[in-house]
Enzyme design. Structure first.
Site, short mmCIF file in Angstrom:
data_model
loop_
_atom_site.label_atom_id
_atom_site.label_comp_id
_atom_site.label_asym_id
_atom_site.label_seq_id
_atom_site.Cartn_x
_atom_site.Cartn_y
_atom_site.Cartn_z
N TYR A 179 44.27 38.88 50.12
CA TYR A 179 44.42 37.89 49.05
C TYR A 179 44.48 36.48 49.64
O TYR A 179 43.81 35.56 49.17
CB TYR A 179 45.69 38.22 48.26
CG TYR A 179 45.97 37.32 47.09
CD1 TYR A 179 45.25 37.45 45.91
CD2 TYR A 179 46.95 36.33 47.16
CE1 TYR A 179 45.51 36.63 44.82
CE2 TYR A 179 47.22 35.51 46.08
CZ TYR A 179 46.50 35.66 44.92
OH TYR A 179 46.75 34.84 43.84
N SER B 201 45.48 29.28 45.46
CA SER B 201 46.86 29.80 45.51
C SER B 201 47.61 29.11 46.65
O SER B 201 46.99 28.54 47.56
CB SER B 201 46.78 31.31 45.77
OG SER B 201 47.98 31.80 46.32
N1 NAP Z 1 50.43 34.74 38.98
C1 NAP Z 1 50.56 33.91 40.00
O1 NAP Z 1 51.66 33.61 40.47
C2 NAP Z 1 49.36 33.30 40.61
C3 NAP Z 1 49.54 32.36 41.64
C4 NAP Z 1 48.42 31.78 42.22
C5 NAP Z 1 47.16 32.14 41.80
N2 NAP Z 1 47.02 33.06 40.80
C6 NAP Z 1 45.65 33.38 40.40
O2 NAP Z 1 45.48 33.08 39.04
C7 NAP Z 1 44.46 33.93 38.50
C8 NAP Z 1 45.01 34.63 37.25
O3 NAP Z 1 46.14 35.39 37.65
P1 NAP Z 1 47.10 36.15 36.64
O4 NAP Z 1 48.43 36.09 37.25
O5 NAP Z 1 46.87 35.65 35.26
O6 NAP Z 1 46.55 37.65 36.83
P2 NAP Z 1 46.20 38.75 35.72
O7 NAP Z 1 47.13 38.69 34.58
O8 NAP Z 1 46.08 40.04 36.49
O9 NAP Z 1 44.75 38.29 35.21
C9 NAP Z 1 43.58 38.53 35.93
C10 NAP Z 1 42.52 38.96 34.95
O10 NAP Z 1 41.30 39.17 35.66
C11 NAP Z 1 40.70 40.36 35.16
N3 NAP Z 1 39.78 40.99 36.09
C12 NAP Z 1 40.08 41.71 37.19
N4 NAP Z 1 38.96 42.16 37.76
C13 NAP Z 1 37.93 41.73 36.99
C14 NAP Z 1 36.53 41.89 37.07
N5 NAP Z 1 35.94 42.56 38.06
N6 NAP Z 1 35.78 41.30 36.11
C15 NAP Z 1 36.35 40.61 35.10
N7 NAP Z 1 37.67 40.43 34.97
C16 NAP Z 1 38.47 40.98 35.91
C17 NAP Z 1 41.90 41.27 34.90
O11 NAP Z 1 41.52 42.35 34.08
P3 NAP Z 1 42.25 43.78 34.25
O12 NAP Z 1 43.58 43.63 33.58
O13 NAP Z 1 41.30 44.71 33.57
O14 NAP Z 1 42.38 44.05 35.73
C18 NAP Z 1 42.86 40.30 34.24
O15 NAP Z 1 42.60 40.18 32.86
C19 NAP Z 1 44.07 34.89 39.62
O16 NAP Z 1 42.98 34.38 40.33
C20 NAP Z 1 45.29 34.85 40.51
O17 NAP Z 1 44.99 35.22 41.83
C21 NAP Z 1 48.09 33.65 40.20
#
Ligand code: NAP
Length: 277
Positions: A170, A157
């Site tokens: 985070y 990130s």
């Molecule tokens: N969005 C951004 O701007 C951004 C920027 C930089 C980095 N990222 C990173 O990109 C990645 C994806 O982010 P996103 O925005 O797509 O978030 P998201 O929509 O919340 O997706 C994360 C997924 O991980 C699952 N998860 C959570 N805890 C888990 C566990 N213990 N075991 C298995 N699965 C689990 C969640 O399931 P539940 O729905 O059941 O919780 C969800 O399906 C993350 O690492 C995030 O930190 C995102």
């Protein structure tokens, strides 16, 4: 090199890629892009309810994908998932660690000082991002080590380069992921095979479930002061869209990046390059 050879590098037919957090916003989109390029995809998540919708988006290639239940913080459930995936597809070629996120309780704000942050919330965020990347690397990395070949892609990130205000656990965990990516890249190449590569992407700001509460006002859906500040500090003046990730993700998972390991690629509209003046 010509256009046909280039396209061949991005043909993932016969390659099996596991995506943790595969039903999430970014993981789900990456899963669809990979299926679109011919990969067998295993969507791993602890809650598979949203998987049906993602599989439907993959039509007419949904037979290339499977949704498997696993908790990234439970190595035994990951091992069980690995068994199911290997029975279905044979080898595992790649792993994308897209499970991760933040929560309001682990975020400082006007009503919650650093000193009051509940240990459980800090532990939840730190473990999900850090150990939730390490454990799948242990389970699926072992399969790659046994084959002497494989590709791991972690998700870091912007908060890893310089910590973002408010999101301390985070930021620390994502800095840990960047560090771990370098460590594992060296370890896999030296101890097992130079044909096992480990890289990361560092997305900028993509409006998804994990950060909506920080970027959009809860009631009106207007952009918060923080959201506006991010746009002002992003030279391209917008949030990212999932498809902005595809080029780098496919490159890092494909033989087009055969000599690239241990890197963290920012995909941020220029955020990390901008000094603010
Ligand atoms: N969005 C951004 O701007 C951004 C920027 C930089 C980095 N990222 C990173 O990109 C990645 C994806 O982010 P996103 O925005 O797509 O978030 P998201 O929509 O919340 O997706 C994360 C997924 O991980 C699952 N998860 C959570 N805890 C888990 C566990 N213990 N075991 C298995 N699965 C689990 C969640 O399931 P539940 O729905 O059941 O919780 C969800 O399906 C993350 O690492 C995030 O930190 C995102």
């Amino acid at each position: 090199m010509d256009a046909i050879e280039l396209a061949r590098l991005y043909d993932f037919s016969g390659q099996t890629i596991v995506i943790t957090g595969g039903t999430g916003s970014l993981g789900g989109e990456i899963a669809c892009a990979l299926v679109g390029c011919g990969a067998n995809v295993a969507i791993l998540d602890r809650n598979l309810d949203p998987a049906q919708h993602i599989l439907e988006l993959m039509e007419p290639r949904r037979n290339l994908a499977v949704a498997v239940s696993a908790d990234v913080l439970d190595p035994e459930s990951l091992r069980q998932a690995a068994k199911v995936i290997q029975e279905k597809f044979g080898a595992v070629h790649g792993l994308v660690n897209a499970a991760g996120g933040n929560k309001p309780q682990a975020t400082t704000g006007p009503n919650q000082s650093f000193f009051d942050l509940p240990p459980d919330a800090l532990r939840w965020v730190f473990e999900l991002n850090m150990l939730g990347t390490m454990f799948p690397c242990q389970v699926f990395g072992k399969i790659m080590a046994d084959r002497g070949e494989g590709i791991i892609l972690n998700i870091s990130s912007m908060s890893a380069f310089r910590p973002l205000t408010r999101v301390l656990a985070y930021s620390a965990a994502k800095a840990g992921i960047s560090n771990f990516t370098q460590w594992l890249a060296v370890h896999m190449a030296q101890a097992y095979s130079p044909r096992i590569r480990v890289n990361a992407i560092a997305p900028g700001f993509f409006l998804t479930q994990q950060n909506r509460f920080l970027l959009l006002d809860e009631k009106g859906g207007e952009m918060t002061a923080r959201g506006k500040s991010i746009i002002e500090h992003t030279p391209m003046a917008r949030f990212g869209r999932a498809e902005d990730l595809f080029g780098a993700v496919l490159w890092l998972l494909s033989p087009a990046s055969a000599f690239v390991t241990g890197v963290v690629v920012p995909i941020d509209g220029g955020f990390s390059a901008y000094g603010g003046v």
